[in-house]
Write a protein that holds these residues in place. Structure first.
Motif, mmCIF file in Angstrom:
data_model
loop_
_atom_site.group_PDB
_atom_site.id
_atom_site.type_symbol
_atom_site.label_atom_id
_atom_site.label_comp_id
_atom_site.label_asym_id
_atom_site.label_seq_id
_atom_site.Cartn_x
_atom_site.Cartn_y
_atom_site.Cartn_z
ATOM 1 N N GLY A 6 -35.798 -27.516 77.109
ATOM 2 C CA GLY A 6 -35.373 -26.159 76.777
ATOM 3 C C GLY A 6 -33.862 -26.045 76.745
ATOM 4 O O GLY A 6 -33.284 -25.416 75.852
ATOM 5 N N CYS A 38 -39.676 -30.437 80.723
ATOM 6 C CA CYS A 38 -39.764 -29.331 79.772
ATOM 7 C C CYS A 38 -38.566 -28.387 79.913
ATOM 8 O O CYS A 38 -38.066 -27.861 78.920
ATOM 9 N N GLY A 54 -36.002 -22.194 73.367
ATOM 10 C CA GLY A 54 -35.418 -22.901 74.503
ATOM 11 C C GLY A 54 -35.340 -22.029 75.740
ATOM 12 O O GLY A 54 -35.668 -22.475 76.845
ATOM 13 N N ALA A 84 -38.809 -21.566 77.161
ATOM 14 C CA ALA A 84 -39.271 -22.790 77.831
ATOM 15 C C ALA A 84 -38.639 -22.913 79.209
ATOM 16 O O ALA A 84 -39.319 -23.254 80.190
#
Length: 61
Positions: free
Chosen positions: A15, A11, A38, A41
């Motif tokens: 991002g 993840c 992004g 995240a």
């Protein structure tokens, strides 16, 4: 290795991909939104990995 940590790492990489994404003409109006998503995240999942690491560290003490 913990599967959750690997998922969180993926993840974070996603991002970074959103932040570094080149501007596509038909998505140019959403470029700033992609940067914000992004960055969020990256921050959220980095904190989650730090939490998992701290929890594992203190469990072993």
């Amino acid at each position: 290795m913990n599967q959750t940590a690997i998922l969180f790492l993926a993840c974070i990489l996603a991002g970074f991909a959103l932040v570094k994404m080149p501007v596509i003409p038909f998505l140019a109006s959403l470029a700033s939104l992609f940067h914000v998503i992004g960055a969020l995240a990256i921050l959220i999942f980095a904190l989650a990995i730090l939490y998992l690491g701290a929890k594992a560290f203190f469990k072993k003490l």
